[in-house]
Scaffold this motif. Sequence first.
Motif, PDB file in Angstrom:
ATOM      1  N   LEU A  97      30.536  38.707  42.483  1.00 24.63           N
ATOM      2  CA  LEU A  97      31.200  37.396  42.415  1.00 24.63           C
ATOM      3  C   LEU A  97      30.692  36.594  41.221  1.00 24.63           C
ATOM      4  O   LEU A  97      31.473  35.933  40.532  1.00 24.63           O
ATOM      5  N   THR A  98      29.400  36.643  41.002  1.00 26.20           N
ATOM      6  CA  THR A  98      28.810  35.928  39.867  1.00 26.20           C
ATOM      7  C   THR A  98      29.412  36.407  38.553  1.00 26.20           C
ATOM      8  O   THR A  98      29.716  35.603  37.666  1.00 26.20           O
ATOM      9  N   VAL A  99      29.629  37.709  38.429  1.00 30.14           N
ATOM     10  CA  VAL A  99      30.261  38.264  37.231  1.00 30.14           C
ATOM     11  C   VAL A  99      31.678  37.718  37.083  1.00 30.14           C
ATOM     12  O   VAL A  99      32.094  37.303  35.994  1.00 30.14           O
ATOM     13  N   CYS A 100      32.422  37.712  38.174  1.00 24.23           N
ATOM     14  CA  CYS A 100      33.808  37.236  38.128  1.00 24.23           C
ATOM     15  C   CYS A 100      33.893  35.769  37.737  1.00 24.23           C
ATOM     16  O   CYS A 100      34.785  35.364  36.984  1.00 24.23           O
ATOM     17  N   LEU A 101      32.988  34.960  38.232  1.00 23.02           N
ATOM     18  CA  LEU A 101      33.029  33.525  37.975  1.00 23.02           C
ATOM     19  C   LEU A 101      32.356  33.135  36.664  1.00 23.02           C
ATOM     20  O   LEU A 101      32.357  31.965  36.298  1.00 23.02           O
ATOM     21  N   ALA A 102      31.805  34.112  35.955  1.00 20.16           N
ATOM     22  CA  ALA A 102      31.200  33.814  34.648  1.00 20.16           C
ATOM     23  C   ALA A 102      32.266  33.363  33.650  1.00 20.16           C
ATOM     24  O   ALA A 102      31.961  32.640  32.705  1.00 20.16           O
ATOM     25  N   ARG A 162      41.877  46.581  42.122  1.00 16.00           N
ATOM     26  CA  ARG A 162      41.600  47.218  43.423  1.00 16.00           C
ATOM     27  C   ARG A 162      41.162  48.660  43.246  1.00 16.00           C
ATOM     28  O   ARG A 162      41.656  49.375  42.386  1.00 16.00           O
ATOM     29  N   GLY A 163      40.219  49.051  44.086  1.00 10.13           N
ATOM     30  CA  GLY A 163      39.804  50.444  44.124  1.00 10.13           C
ATOM     31  C   GLY A 163      38.868  50.869  43.012  1.00 10.13           C
ATOM     32  O   GLY A 163      38.723  52.065  42.748  1.00 10.13           O
ATOM     33  N   LEU A 164      38.206  49.903  42.366  1.00  4.47           N
ATOM     34  CA  LEU A 164      37.237  50.244  41.321  1.00  4.47           C
ATOM     35  C   LEU A 164      36.070  50.990  41.974  1.00  4.47           C
ATOM     36  O   LEU A 164      35.400  50.446  42.860  1.00  4.47           O
ATOM     37  N   THR A 165      35.844  52.199  41.553  1.00  6.00           N
ATOM     38  CA  THR A 165      34.850  53.053  42.207  1.00  6.00           C
ATOM     39  C   THR A 165      33.737  53.430  41.234  1.00  6.00           C
ATOM     40  O   THR A 165      34.012  53.832  40.102  1.00  6.00           O
ATOM     41  N   TYR A 189      41.064  42.572  32.262  1.00  6.38           N
ATOM     42  CA  TYR A 189      40.602  43.306  33.439  1.00  6.38           C
ATOM     43  C   TYR A 189      39.849  44.580  33.089  1.00  6.38           C
ATOM     44  O   TYR A 189      39.006  45.030  33.862  1.00  6.38           O
ATOM     45  N   GLY A 190      40.080  45.148  31.930  1.00  6.07           N
ATOM     46  CA  GLY A 190      39.307  46.316  31.504  1.00  6.07           C
ATOM     47  C   GLY A 190      37.857  45.955  31.221  1.00  6.07           C
ATOM     48  O   GLY A 190      36.925  46.661  31.635  1.00  6.07           O
ATOM     49  N   GLU A 191      37.666  44.830  30.540  1.00  2.17           N
ATOM     50  CA  GLU A 191      36.300  44.364  30.270  1.00  2.17           C
ATOM     51  C   GLU A 191      35.621  43.913  31.559  1.00  2.17           C
ATOM     52  O   GLU A 191      34.418  44.145  31.745  1.00  2.17           O
ATOM     53  N   LEU A 192      36.369  43.269  32.446  1.00  3.07           N
ATOM     54  CA  LEU A 192      35.811  42.869  33.741  1.00  3.07           C
ATOM     55  C   LEU A 192      35.348  44.102  34.509  1.00  3.07           C
ATOM     56  O   LEU A 192      34.252  44.114  35.080  1.00  3.07           O
ATOM     57  N   ALA A 193      36.159  45.153  34.512  1.00  2.00           N
ATOM     58  CA  ALA A 193      35.792  46.385  35.216  1.00  2.00           C
ATOM     59  C   ALA A 193      34.477  46.954  34.682  1.00  2.00           C
ATOM     60  O   ALA A 193      33.621  47.393  35.467  1.00  2.00           O
ATOM     61  N   GLU A 194      34.295  46.916  33.370  1.00  5.69           N
ATOM     62  CA  GLU A 194      33.041  47.412  32.779  1.00  5.69           C
ATOM     63  C   GLU A 194      31.839  46.610  33.271  1.00  5.69           C
ATOM     64  O   GLU A 194      30.792  47.187  33.602  1.00  5.69           O
ATOM     65  N   ARG A 195      31.977  45.300  33.324  1.00  5.97           N
ATOM     66  CA  ARG A 195      30.868  44.453  33.788  1.00  5.97           C
ATOM     67  C   ARG A 195      30.579  44.677  35.273  1.00  5.97           C
ATOM     68  O   ARG A 195      29.409  44.684  35.693  1.00  5.97           O
TER      69      ARG A 195
END
Length: 120
Positions: free
Chosen positions: A81-86, A8-11, A54-60
């Motif tokens: 969403l596409t990134v998350c579902l990859a 949450r709150g990724l800016t 989640y750190g790598e997800l945040a980067e993507r």
Amino acid sequence: MNGRIALRGLTARGHHGVFDFEREQGQDFVVDVLLELDLSKAAATDDVADTVHYGELAERLVAVITGEPVNLIETLADRLLTVCLADERVATAEVTVHKPQAPIPHDFADVAVTLRRSRL
């Protein structure tokens, strides 16, 4: 064991919007992500390789926010969403994109779009 991972709150600063000044000046976008997946293997092994990092997800996600401009935050949310579902382990993903500096000539607390998608 079904579970959730929330980020949450990724800016990040992006250049999205329908107006030229939004694309030229950019603005901050705030993203909330909720992933639903089986966390039993990660809980048993205590190994980050068995879950969504989640750190790598945040980067993507930041790469998408700071990347190619789009007109609508609906489109931005769809790309996120596409990134998350990859990651095949993610069964359902929900993404909310907040646009706190939206060009609205009135006081407002938030403008946001939320999209949710599940694997079939």
